[in-house]
Design an enzyme around this catalytic site. Structure first.
Site, PDB file in Angstrom:
ATOM      1  N   SER A  84       0.840  -1.192   0.000  1.00  0.00           N
ATOM      2  CA  SER A  84       0.000   0.000   0.000  1.00  0.00           C
ATOM      3  C   SER A  84       0.875   1.242   0.000  1.00  0.00           C
ATOM      4  O   SER A  84       1.986   1.241   0.543  1.00  0.00           O
ATOM      5  CB  SER A  84      -0.906   0.017   1.231  1.00  0.00           C
ATOM      6  OG  SER A  84      -1.606   1.243   1.328  1.00  0.00           O
TER       7      SER A  84
ATOM      8  N   TYR B 110      -2.764  -1.183   9.991  1.00  0.00           N
ATOM      9  CA  TYR B 110      -2.718  -1.593   8.584  1.00  0.00           C
ATOM     10  C   TYR B 110      -1.470  -1.040   7.902  1.00  0.00           C
ATOM     11  O   TYR B 110      -0.743  -1.770   7.214  1.00  0.00           O
ATOM     12  CB  TYR B 110      -3.982  -1.088   7.882  1.00  0.00           C
ATOM     13  CG  TYR B 110      -4.000  -1.311   6.385  1.00  0.00           C
ATOM     14  CD1 TYR B 110      -4.459  -2.514   5.852  1.00  0.00           C
ATOM     15  CD2 TYR B 110      -3.557  -0.325   5.507  1.00  0.00           C
ATOM     16  CE1 TYR B 110      -4.486  -2.722   4.480  1.00  0.00           C
ATOM     17  CE2 TYR B 110      -3.578  -0.524   4.134  1.00  0.00           C
ATOM     18  CZ  TYR B 110      -4.038  -1.716   3.631  1.00  0.00           C
ATOM     19  OH  TYR B 110      -4.048  -1.922   2.269  1.00  0.00           O
TER      20      TYR B 110
END
Length: 259
Positions: A131, A154
């Site tokens: 990401s 995350y």
């Protein structure tokens, strides 16, 4: 045609990737946690389904055991998102912070277990779905026991995965196996984005194009140790390139997975 394992293939980007690769004639092994959705996409693509819950290291090992010799491509795509707004800290089956367990420990262990089964006489690839949202990883608080936040958890897990990708590329130098990672696209219309209550930005097709490129583009056969933002090579957070941090992260990881 290649033998390809995609984790998290029962929904979202993983499912779209499975359909696209099946249309190209590749032989697919598809992992998923939801048995019904996994069976549906396996029937759609003619693939072999392997159900496993990657929040359990024992099930990661069971998944690896189900993969035959001669794997050409491993796509570590499965992941846990930010979680619902205001959700509390969750633990894996092994008692680890859930996002760290699924987004980092699981692909780390799965890759290590599958390396001996990957093709050695022809080019092979490891593709880690990361990401652009990355945060420094605190080695003193890997389970985020202080000031927990799902978004922070995350992003830390994805930073760890990127750092591991760079380690893999160095470890595999001189072989025909490459290791790269990417941010496919931002806030695609997937289940994890909807659960987080965030608005959509990019299309699923955009993320699919970027990921498919790393899996099959012949121009990338010898490219390794890179991070891509979509289809463009980019630079990850500085910490991912720090050899001392990566050494300490690797030692921590090996102790957590019990290798």
């Amino acid at each position: 045609m290649a033998l390809i394992l995609i984790t998290g293939a029962s929904d979202g980007l993983g499912r779209a990737l499975a359909v696209a690769l099946a249309e190209q004639g590749h032989h697919l092994l598809l992992h998923g946690r939801n048995a019904a959705r996994l069976s549906e996409v396996a029937a759609q693509t003619g693939a072999t389904p392997i159900r496993a819950d990657l929040s359990s290291l024992a099930e990661v090992r069971r998944l690896a055991d189900a993969v035959p010799e001669g794997l050409d491509v491993l796509v570590n795509n499965a992941g846990v998102g930010f979680g619902a707004p205001g959700a509390g800290r969750e633990l894996s089956a092994d008692g680890y912070e859930l996002r760290l367990a699924v987004n980092y420990l699981a692909p780390y262990l799965l890759t290590k277990l599958l390396l001996p089964r990957m093709a050695r006489e022809t080019p092979a690839r490891i593709v880690n779905v990361a990401s652009v949202g990355q945060r420094p990883f605190d080695l003193a608080d890997p389970m985020l026991e202080r000031g927990y936040d799902g978004v922070e958890a995350y992003r830390r897990s994805k930073l760890a995965l990127i750092a591991h990708t760079f380690d893999l590329a160095e470890e595999l130098a001189g072989t025909l196996i490459t290791a790269n990672c990417l941010h496919p696209a931002s806030l695609m219309p997937t289940t994890m984005v909807r659960q987080a209550g965030w608005g959509e930005i990019d299309t699923l097709e955009k993320g699919l194009r970027a990921t498919l490129r790393l899996v099959v583009d012949r121009d990338l056969t010898e490219v390794t140790g890179r991070y891509f933002d979509g289809e463009r090579e980019a630079r990850a957070l500085d910490q991912a390139y720090d050899p001392e941090f990566r050494k300490q992260l690797r030692e921590l990881t090996e102790s957590l997975i019990g290798r």
